[in-house]
Design an enzyme around this catalytic site. Structure first.
Site, PDB file in Angstrom:
ATOM      1  N   ILE A  28      41.383  41.727  38.587  1.00 31.75           N
ATOM      2  CA  ILE A  28      41.602  43.145  38.860  1.00 31.75           C
ATOM      3  C   ILE A  28      41.528  43.391  40.366  1.00 31.75           C
ATOM      4  O   ILE A  28      40.574  42.967  41.035  1.00 31.75           O
ATOM      5  CB  ILE A  28      40.565  44.016  38.142  1.00 31.75           C
ATOM      6  CG1 ILE A  28      40.606  43.762  36.629  1.00 31.75           C
ATOM      7  CG2 ILE A  28      40.809  45.496  38.433  1.00 31.75           C
ATOM      8  CD1 ILE A  28      39.544  44.518  35.861  1.00 31.75           C
ATOM      9  N   ASN A  59      33.490  50.163  40.600  1.00 32.00           N
ATOM     10  CA  ASN A  59      32.041  50.209  40.367  1.00 32.00           C
ATOM     11  C   ASN A  59      31.333  51.092  41.387  1.00 32.00           C
ATOM     12  O   ASN A  59      30.425  51.862  41.042  1.00 32.00           O
ATOM     13  CB  ASN A  59      31.458  48.799  40.419  1.00 32.00           C
ATOM     14  CG  ASN A  59      31.724  48.008  39.145  1.00 32.00           C
ATOM     15  OD1 ASN A  59      31.808  48.577  38.057  1.00 32.00           O
ATOM     16  ND2 ASN A  59      31.852  46.695  39.272  1.00 32.00           N
ATOM     17  N   ARG A 119      50.915  36.694  23.307  1.00 27.82           N
ATOM     18  CA  ARG A 119      51.312  36.264  21.973  1.00 27.82           C
ATOM     19  C   ARG A 119      50.076  35.923  21.138  1.00 27.82           C
ATOM     20  O   ARG A 119      49.013  35.655  21.681  1.00 27.82           O
ATOM     21  CB  ARG A 119      52.239  35.051  22.085  1.00 27.82           C
ATOM     22  CG  ARG A 119      53.493  35.320  22.923  1.00 27.82           C
ATOM     23  CD  ARG A 119      54.180  34.037  23.337  1.00 27.82           C
ATOM     24  NE  ARG A 119      53.321  33.198  24.139  1.00 27.82           N
ATOM     25  CZ  ARG A 119      53.678  32.018  24.643  1.00 27.82           C
ATOM     26  NH1 ARG A 119      54.920  31.563  24.444  1.00 27.82           N
ATOM     27  NH2 ARG A 119      52.837  31.311  25.340  1.00 27.82           N
ATOM     28  N   GLU A 169      35.411  40.314  36.886  1.00 24.54           N
ATOM     29  CA  GLU A 169      36.709  40.949  36.645  1.00 24.54           C
ATOM     30  C   GLU A 169      37.828  39.937  36.509  1.00 24.54           C
ATOM     31  O   GLU A 169      39.003  40.283  36.595  1.00 24.54           O
ATOM     32  CB  GLU A 169      37.034  41.928  37.785  1.00 24.54           C
ATOM     33  CG  GLU A 169      37.277  41.289  39.136  1.00 24.54           C
ATOM     34  CD  GLU A 169      36.010  41.156  39.979  1.00 24.54           C
ATOM     35  OE1 GLU A 169      36.124  41.146  41.209  1.00 24.54           O
ATOM     36  OE2 GLU A 169      34.914  41.056  39.391  1.00 24.54           O
TER      37      GLU A 169
END
Length: 378
Positions: A252, A259, A283, A294
């Site tokens: 991320i 935070n 899938r 993260e």
């Protein structure tokens, strides 16, 4: 006189000892059955409830066998022979409802009718009573009552119905037999219920510990330990079968800001939502994990490098379009950077490191992008 009294005392003591031995034998048989059902037949079933007719039939058949064994190991109390056969039917009802209960009742009633002496009116009445009890217990077992309420009502049904049969078959003498039977069923029923509840709770606790050891507590994805085991296994399989194995590392962008600005509670909420996006976008046979903090990963078996880059780009696009919800109802946009590497284009020993280098390149390249370890970015 003294010798006669001593002899009678020894006889009483011997009778009590024999009764205790019979009770212990029955409790041991029931205990063995509970362990067998919980640990073998229903070992993969959530909350010990059979999920298929096949398993329900297995439970009913095993309960029928248990009932037959309990009929063989009768308990003699005050000159009366009684047994725990109906405990087997209660267990069948508790584990699976009407189908196992009725099946066990048919088995027990049929064997009682055909294999334990002559077929007489009392034996027919007893067999019919067993079947009626089985149907009633099955309905109790499938009800929404609490565990102990089910056991209480089941024991009450067995006591009332069977006591009535004793009185019908033997008249006034059946009153004493009924008292003995009710006492024995109370003892055996409470013991079996307690042991059954203990095993169910122990199994649930074991499943919880097992799940926590393999699943990330926050997102429900595979944790780092499971990722590592799955990665090594798939990499070995790809090597042996000369197939592709791609891995995408997902991170991320600027997660620390989330935070710092919105608090760790909202940061956790963002992580959970990202996990859901990854599961929906990948899938069914891809391995999605939270590797820590993260950083997430997607292992794509038998997926060439070009195809894995397309999947990674689809992931990136899905995240960039999503508005991440916060606890106060607000939504914020977020992006991810993704690094991709593929075996055998990359040596197996370098695969994970190269994917990490590609992720680093995506971060340096401005974030919100997908980078390959073979080129700068797609």
């Amino acid at each position: 006189m003294d010798n006669s009294e001593n002899r009678k005392g020894r006889e009483r003591s011997l009778k009590i000892l024999n009764t205790l031995q019979d009770l212990i034998a029955n409790f041991a048989i029931v205990t063995a059955y509970l362990f067998l059902v919980n640990q073998v037949i229903l070992r993969k079933q959530h909350k010990n409830l059979p999920s298929s007719y096949q398993l329900k039939l297995q439970v009913g058949f095993m309960a029928g066998i248990l009932g037959i064994i309990l009929m063989v190991f009768t308990v003699k109390m005050n000159g009366t022979y009684v047994d725990f056969r109906q405990i087997a039917i209660i267990l069948a009802a508790m584990f699976g409802g009407i189908i196992p209960a009725v099946l066990s009742g048919l088995i027990i009633g049929g064997v009682r009718l055909l294999a334990f002496g002559e077929v007489t009116t009392p034996t027919i009445v007893a067999a019919a009573n067993t079947l009626v009890i089985a149907m009633m217990l099955g309905m109790i077992g499938r009800s929404s009552m609490s565990f102990w309420s089910k056991w209480t009502w089941s024991l009450l049904v067995c006591s009332v119905m069977t006591s009535a049969v004793f009185v019908i078959n033997t008249g006034y003498n059946g009153m004493m037999t009924s008292a003995v039977y009710i006492t024995m069923m109370a003892l055996g029923g409470v013991f079996t219920a307690y042991l059954n509840e203990f095993l169910i709770k122990a199994k649930a606790q074991f499943e919880k510990i097992e799940r926590e050891a393999t699943v990330d507590y926050l997102t429900g994805l595979n944790n780092h330990r499971t990722f590592d085991e799955r990665y090594q296994s798939l990499l070995q399989s790809a090597t042996e079968k000369n197939e592709c194995l791609s891995i995408a590392l997902v991170d991320i962008d600027f997660f620390k800001r989330v935070n710092d600005q919105y608090g760790h509670g909202n940061g956790d909420l963002v992580l959970k939502q990202l996990g859901e996006i990854l599961m929906k976008t990948t899938r069914s046979f891809d391995t999605v994990s939270r590797n820590g903090g993260e950083e997430f990963s997607v292992i794509m078996y038998d997926t060439p490098h070009k195809h894995s880059l397309q999947i990674a780009e689809r992931l990136r696009h899905a995240v960039s379009r999503h508005r991440f919800r916060l606890n106060d109802g607000r939504t914020i946009p977020l992006t991810v950077s993704i690094g991709v590497a593929t075996y055998p284009d990359t040596e197996r020993e370098l695969l994970l490191d190269d994917a990490d280098k590609a992720l680093y390149a995506a971060k340096l390249g401005g974030r919100n992008t997908v980078c390959s370890n073979q080129t700068s970015q797609i």
